[in-house]
Design a protein around this motif. Structure first.
Motif, mmCIF file in Angstrom:
data_model
loop_
_atom_site.group_PDB
_atom_site.id
_atom_site.type_symbol
_atom_site.label_atom_id
_atom_site.label_comp_id
_atom_site.label_asym_id
_atom_site.label_seq_id
_atom_site.Cartn_x
_atom_site.Cartn_y
_atom_site.Cartn_z
ATOM 1 N N SER A 72 19.073 26.853 17.779
ATOM 2 C CA SER A 72 19.081 25.413 17.533
ATOM 3 C C SER A 72 17.906 25.097 16.612
ATOM 4 C CB SER A 72 18.942 24.647 18.846
ATOM 5 O OG SER A 72 20.068 24.870 19.657
ATOM 6 N N PHE A 73 18.083 24.103 15.761
ATOM 7 C CA PHE A 73 17.054 23.781 14.779
ATOM 8 C C PHE A 73 16.978 22.279 14.562
ATOM 9 C CE2 PHE A 73 20.911 23.797 12.362
ATOM 10 C CZ PHE A 73 20.745 22.778 11.439
ATOM 11 N N ALA A 74 15.893 21.870 13.944
ATOM 12 C CA ALA A 74 15.727 20.516 13.424
ATOM 13 C C ALA A 74 15.145 20.657 12.030
ATOM 14 C CB ALA A 74 14.799 19.706 14.318
ATOM 15 N N ASP A 75 15.617 19.830 11.119
ATOM 16 C CA ASP A 75 15.105 19.812 9.751
ATOM 17 C C ASP A 75 14.734 18.385 9.384
ATOM 18 O OD1 ASP A 75 15.081 22.354 8.502
ATOM 19 O OD2 ASP A 75 17.237 22.294 8.168
ATOM 20 N N TYR A 76 13.677 18.268 8.602
ATOM 21 C CA TYR A 76 13.315 17.001 7.980
ATOM 22 C C TYR A 76 13.458 17.177 6.478
ATOM 23 C CZ TYR A 76 10.575 13.597 5.526
ATOM 24 O OH TYR A 76 10.190 12.648 4.618
#
Length: 147
Positions: free
Chosen positions: A122-126
């Motif tokens: 799982s990841f988050a990107d800005y």
């Protein structure tokens, strides 16, 4: 409603007049920051590193855990063609949240490392979108047990 993915854009575009210095006014689609982010994931997932790198401004900054800061299209191209440990795979985007030129993405990635081992995370990107709709900044975060 299904979550947006790199292959199923959530945003629609509208036409706007763009001056053409050699002829009459030409109309074309407006590309929103969300559209640009979805295009980014489509390029990455299809293996089109050149098209992906072209989405970044010359002074764009990319931050990713465990790697040095990458600057501009050349830095991104180097990362995706030389350093990235992932051979192939695809992103599933669960949430894409835009606030003006800032876009946050939360999702999962499933693929294969160069070693042949599977990778599921799982990841988050800005993403910061700057002048001419090019990315000025990208920061990646992974959900992994570190503490």
């Amino acid at each position: 409603m299904t979550a947006p993915t790199a292959t199923t854009p959530a945003a629609t575009t509208t036409a706007v007049a763009t001056p053409n210095v050699t002829g009459p006014v030409v109309t074309g689609p407006v590309v929103t920051p969300t559209d640009q982010v979805l295009r980014f994931y489509a390029c990455v997932d299809s293996g089109d590193a050149l098209a992906m790198a072209a989405l970044f401004a010359p002074d764009a900054v990319y931050l990713r855990p465990g790697y040095p800061e990458r600057i501009g299209p050349e830095g991104l191209l180097h990362f995706y063609t030389v350093e990235r440990t992932i051979r192939e795979g695809g992103h599933t985007l669960h949430h894409v949240i835009a606030d003006g030129p800032d876009v946050a993405v939360f999702g999962d990635f499933h693929g294969t490392l160069h070693s042949g081992a599977p990778v599921d995370l799982s990841f988050a990107d800005y993403f910061g979108v700057g002048e001419h709709g090019l990315f000025s900044r990208r920061e990646t975060y992974f959900f992994a047990p570190l503490a």
